[in-house]
Design an enzyme around this catalytic site. Structure first.
Site, PDB file in Angstrom:
ATOM      1  N   TYR A  16     -90.204 -32.370 -16.177  1.00  0.00           N
ATOM      2  CA  TYR A  16     -90.751 -31.431 -17.160  1.00  0.00           C
ATOM      3  C   TYR A  16     -92.279 -31.442 -17.123  1.00  0.00           C
ATOM      4  O   TYR A  16     -92.921 -30.387 -17.084  1.00  0.00           O
ATOM      5  CB  TYR A  16     -90.230 -31.806 -18.540  1.00  0.00           C
ATOM      6  N   LYS A  47     -94.806 -28.305 -16.062  1.00  0.00           N
ATOM      7  CA  LYS A  47     -95.822 -27.765 -16.974  1.00  0.00           C
ATOM      8  C   LYS A  47     -97.219 -27.895 -16.372  1.00  0.00           C
ATOM      9  O   LYS A  47     -98.082 -27.030 -16.598  1.00  0.00           O
ATOM     10  CB  LYS A  47     -95.741 -28.465 -18.319  1.00  0.00           C
ATOM     11  N   SER A  66     -97.478 -27.399 -22.100  1.00  0.00           N
ATOM     12  CA  SER A  66     -97.161 -28.573 -22.914  1.00  0.00           C
ATOM     13  C   SER A  66     -98.273 -29.590 -22.747  1.00  0.00           C
ATOM     14  O   SER A  66     -98.908 -29.669 -21.683  1.00  0.00           O
ATOM     15  CB  SER A  66     -95.838 -29.192 -22.485  1.00  0.00           C
TER      16      SER A  66
END
Length: 254
Positions: A149, A153, A136
């Site tokens: 998150y 990533k 991401s």
């Protein structure tokens, strides 16, 4: 361009919708055999490939079971696409996150890939295959609203580089594809539009502008899939250990 994927054997995690579904469709359209892993039944995935497994990829044994099924069905493995991921908590900042939130986020977004790679590597070494991890833009552009998150990533991109160094000499190429905002069901979800979120006040059409996307448009899942399929093919034998951005110009620095 012939991507030389006819008969190549692939696993795609999180293949039931969004980017994963687009990748499964793109690979099968090039003649690859695809085993798609999804947590719940997906008619769209079954239309793309007859080879599907319902599995929770955030569990310790889920990724291994999916890979094992693919190797058993296809007689080997050439491509692993670690796509499954997403938010696992509604926390909006660091202090909202519990240990359980961190564990759930890393199980889905990082350890699912670790477990799939561990299971797939013997077959991929034998076939001199490829791994593509879906990262991401948040791995490079942390957001306080996406703390766990973003961290997961970033860890995935680091893992990609490490794996490429260890297993590149044995013929396995490993890359990350890191998208910016992709127009999937996450953005179209009616519950997102209905909640009192300042990011939703101007409607979906205004989101690219407010997020600073140079193109002024969301990224289509098919764009990401095309990049994944090219990296998974043998057309770019020198491409390994890299984090490939497709972010519509969201990142402004080198």
């Amino acid at each position: 361009m012939d991507l030389q994927l006819e008969g190549r054997r692939a696993v795609v995690t999180g293949a039931g919708r969004g980017i994963g579904l687009a990748v499964a469709r793109a690979l099968t359209s090039e003649g690859a055999l695809v085993m798609g892993g999804t947590r719940s039944d997906s008619p769209a995935l079954r239309a793309a490939t007859p080879h599907t497994v319902e599995v929770d990829l955030a569990t310790p044994d889920g990724p291994g079971r999916l890979v094992e099924k693919a190797v058993e069905t296809f007689g080997g493995l050439d491509i692993l696409v670690n796509n499954v991921g997403g938010r696992t908590t509604a926390a909006t900042g660091f202090l909202d996150l519990t240990d359980e939130d961190w564990q759930a986020g890393f199980d889905l977004n990082f350890l699912s890939a670790v477990r799939a790679v561990r299971a797939a590597l013997p077959a991929l070494i034998e076939s001199r295959g490829a791994i593509v991890n879906i990262g991401s833009v948040n791995g490079r552009l942390p957001s306080p609203r996406l703390t766990e998150y973003s961290a997961a990533k970033a860890a995935l991109a680091n893992l990609t580089k490490t794996l490429s160094e260890e297993f590149g000499p044995r013929g396995v190429r490993v890359n990350t594809v890191s998208p910016g905002p992709v127009l999937t069901d996450v953005w179209r979800n009616p519950r997102r539009a209905a909640r009192p979120d300042p990011d939703a006040e101007d409607g979906l059409a205004e989101v690219p502008r407010r997020m600073g996307l140079t193109t002024g448009e969301f990224i289509a899942p098919e764009e990401v899939a095309d990049m994944v399929v090219l990296l998974a093919s043998r057309r770019l034998p020198g491409a390994t250990g890299a984090d490939w951005l497709i972010d519509a110009g969201m990142l402004k620095s080198l």
